[in-house]
Motif scaffolding. Sequence first.
Motif, short mmCIF file in Angstrom:
data_model
loop_
_atom_site.label_atom_id
_atom_site.label_comp_id
_atom_site.label_asym_id
_atom_site.label_seq_id
_atom_site.Cartn_x
_atom_site.Cartn_y
_atom_site.Cartn_z
N HIS A 138 0.51 -0.68 -0.36
CA HIS A 138 0.38 -0.09 -0.03
C HIS A 138 0.50 1.17 0.20
CE1 HIS A 138 -2.44 2.98 1.91
NE2 HIS A 138 -3.93 2.31 0.80
N ARG A 142 1.26 4.02 -3.21
CA ARG A 142 0.74 5.51 -2.66
C ARG A 142 1.93 6.71 -3.15
NH1 ARG A 142 -2.78 8.77 -0.15
NH2 ARG A 142 -3.58 6.73 1.23
N ARG A 184 -4.05 11.95 -1.53
CA ARG A 184 -4.29 11.64 -0.80
C ARG A 184 -6.08 10.59 -1.13
NH1 ARG A 184 -1.08 9.73 2.61
NH2 ARG A 184 -2.62 8.79 4.35
N ASP A 188 -6.69 7.04 -2.06
CA ASP A 188 -7.73 6.09 -1.13
C ASP A 188 -8.83 6.12 -1.92
OD1 ASP A 188 -5.98 6.67 0.91
OD2 ASP A 188 -7.38 8.03 1.53
N ALA A 192 -9.06 1.70 -2.70
CA ALA A 192 -10.00 1.73 -1.93
C ALA A 192 -10.73 0.64 -3.10
CB ALA A 192 -11.32 2.25 -1.60
N ALA A 324 -13.92 8.05 -0.15
CA ALA A 324 -12.42 8.17 0.52
C ALA A 324 -12.74 7.82 1.96
CB ALA A 324 -11.69 9.02 0.27
N TYR A 325 -13.60 8.27 2.05
CA TYR A 325 -13.16 8.30 4.00
C TYR A 325 -14.03 6.88 4.12
CZ TYR A 325 -15.74 8.77 8.47
OH TYR A 325 -15.94 8.21 9.79
N TYR A 328 -11.75 3.83 3.63
CA TYR A 328 -10.38 3.80 3.49
C TYR A 328 -10.09 2.47 4.20
CZ TYR A 328 -5.92 5.01 5.53
OH TYR A 328 -4.90 5.50 6.23
N SER A 329 -9.05 2.07 3.32
CA SER A 329 -8.93 0.48 3.50
C SER A 329 -7.93 0.37 4.75
CB SER A 329 -8.14 0.37 2.12
OG SER A 329 -8.64 0.71 0.78
N TYR A 343 -10.64 12.36 10.22
CA TYR A 343 -10.30 12.00 8.50
C TYR A 343 -9.99 13.01 7.35
CZ TYR A 343 -9.76 9.58 3.91
OH TYR A 343 -9.23 9.12 2.83
N GLN A 347 -5.99 14.75 6.81
CA GLN A 347 -5.44 14.34 4.83
C GLN A 347 -4.46 15.49 4.75
OE1 GLN A 347 -4.93 11.50 4.18
NE2 GLN A 347 -6.84 10.70 2.98
N ASP A 429 0.75 4.80 6.48
CA ASP A 429 0.31 5.27 5.54
C ASP A 429 -0.58 7.01 5.93
OD1 ASP A 429 -0.95 5.92 3.14
OD2 ASP A 429 -3.16 5.62 3.96
#
Length: 592
Positions: A138, A142, A184, A188, A192, A324-325, A328-329, A343, A347, A429
């Motif tokens: 991951h 990124r 970001r 994400d 995800a 994304a929130y 989020y993985s 969050y 970010q 992350d």
Amino acid sequence: MALRYFRQLYALDTLDTRFVVPATAPPKEALEEAKLDPAGPLPVQNGRGKSKDIGDNVQPPRWNTTEFYFYGVVIAVCVVLMFKSVLDVSSESHPNYPKFSHLLDDGWIPGRKVDNSDAQYSGFRSNILYLFVVVLLHPVLRKAYDSFWRADTYTQVRPSAAGNGGLTMGLTASAAADARLSQRVSFDILFAGVFLVALHGFSTFKILAILYANYSIATKLPREYIPAATWIFNVGTLFANEFSRGYSYATILGIFLSPPSEKDDATMNFGELLDSYGGLMPRWEILFKFTLLRLISFNLDYYWSLNSRASSPWNDYTFRNYLAYTLYSPLYLAGPIVTFNDYISQQRYRPHSITPARTTKYLIRFLIVLLTMEVMIHYMYMVAIFHAAPSWSTYTPAQLSMLGFFNLKHIWLKLLIPWRFFRLWALLDGIDPPENMVRCMSDNYSVMHFWRGWHRSFNKWSLRYLYIPLGGSAVPGAWGRLLMWGWLVTLFVLPEIIASYVFPAKKWRDRPDAYRWLCGVGAVGEILMLMMANLVGFALGLDGLGELVRGIFGTVQGWVFLGTSCAALFMAVQVMFELREGEKRRGIVMKC
């Protein structure tokens, strides 16, 4: 040197800097102070950011006293005997071994079987190597994504020409934060999407449909209807997911498409084809419970932002950020739970609490906990014993008590390990979620403090979105054993509350030792009640608890065991008190 590192490894700020850094302190400066020796004083107030003069209430250390040397020896002997009780009943020579041996698998420790009979932990354990690969992959992905797409303002914030540099610098920093957020969030969402398809296959479309419906409630309904509609929708979705077992495509197509009779088979076959690929975890509705908490968080944070647009920009609450929130993985599968506003803030600005040294220590603590669990399930088979449900009368009161105790320890560890694993992934992350498990299960003498420190992020979520909006009252509920467990826990809080009024600390300031011993007696009762409630809810049930009570109060051996157990617990509580005093000496006051 090694001892100093060990103390730093198990310092509170290694778990979560929120325990030692006041909310009102500038983050970078506060964390510089937090790098001091974990045994030394910290210029820190309490965890709520308010100054707290506790100097008059803190007692001098008692570790180097005859009393605590005696406690240490007794506790060490008791711990050995506790382990021996469960090892004895887990051995092949025990008469009940054939009744649960079929539940054991071959272990990786030579000559040992492993008790992998707990379905919840078994699923995590069997996939942990694959999860480690994902965790390592991951951040690499990124970085690759950032290096290809990133704008200059993401990493470099430069002051402008002299004259109005301060103002322009602020604007430039804000633009860089927005660029970081956008960068970001984009990654994400992409990650995800792949992660979700791998986990749930075609059920991903069901999840996205629920997410869109919830977002529409927040953004399209009149403001005054948002809270009620949010709660009705999400609670309804929780029950609907459970009762429908995740909404079969074959059933959905059969109901809503209503094809001609000659096409029924084709429709059903297409639905079954979609159902056939449910990914690595077809039962998506089980894991979706945590996502529902995030859906509520977004809607209510958005609802409250409508009164303060100046501090909560409209572009924070876009569908893109929302997606994304909620997906989020690192935190999707099990949490911990981060609010939407938190969050988005993290970010924009990387938390100062995330440092390579602190994350490395957190990783080491996770590996130690994981190894502890592995050793325990290779040598102590209490989970398999409870699944086999042999006659409890074949065990002594001490053995039955220790089986129940270590079964609770297994439950604590099987929750702690995934929570810390996924929080570690988030830390790697660049996101710092709250720590879910504050203290060891055996380092609790208060029912109220125990529940504040168990699943702490959910406790904070409940306070923010449920308890406070309802005026400080909420109604719990559960079914079966858990209903009885919930009532017992609620009932057992009452003695603690009553005792705090009958024996207020301020009246005992001149007799600190007498008050400490008095509190120790009360804490022993609290621990016994807490263990009883958890044994009913998660281990023995009412029948097993009844057998345990009869074994204790119906035999001389049982009375001796109860007396020695209470004495040992009293000594353990005194050690817990001293640990809390050590925290106070460093300026840390926690309500858990």
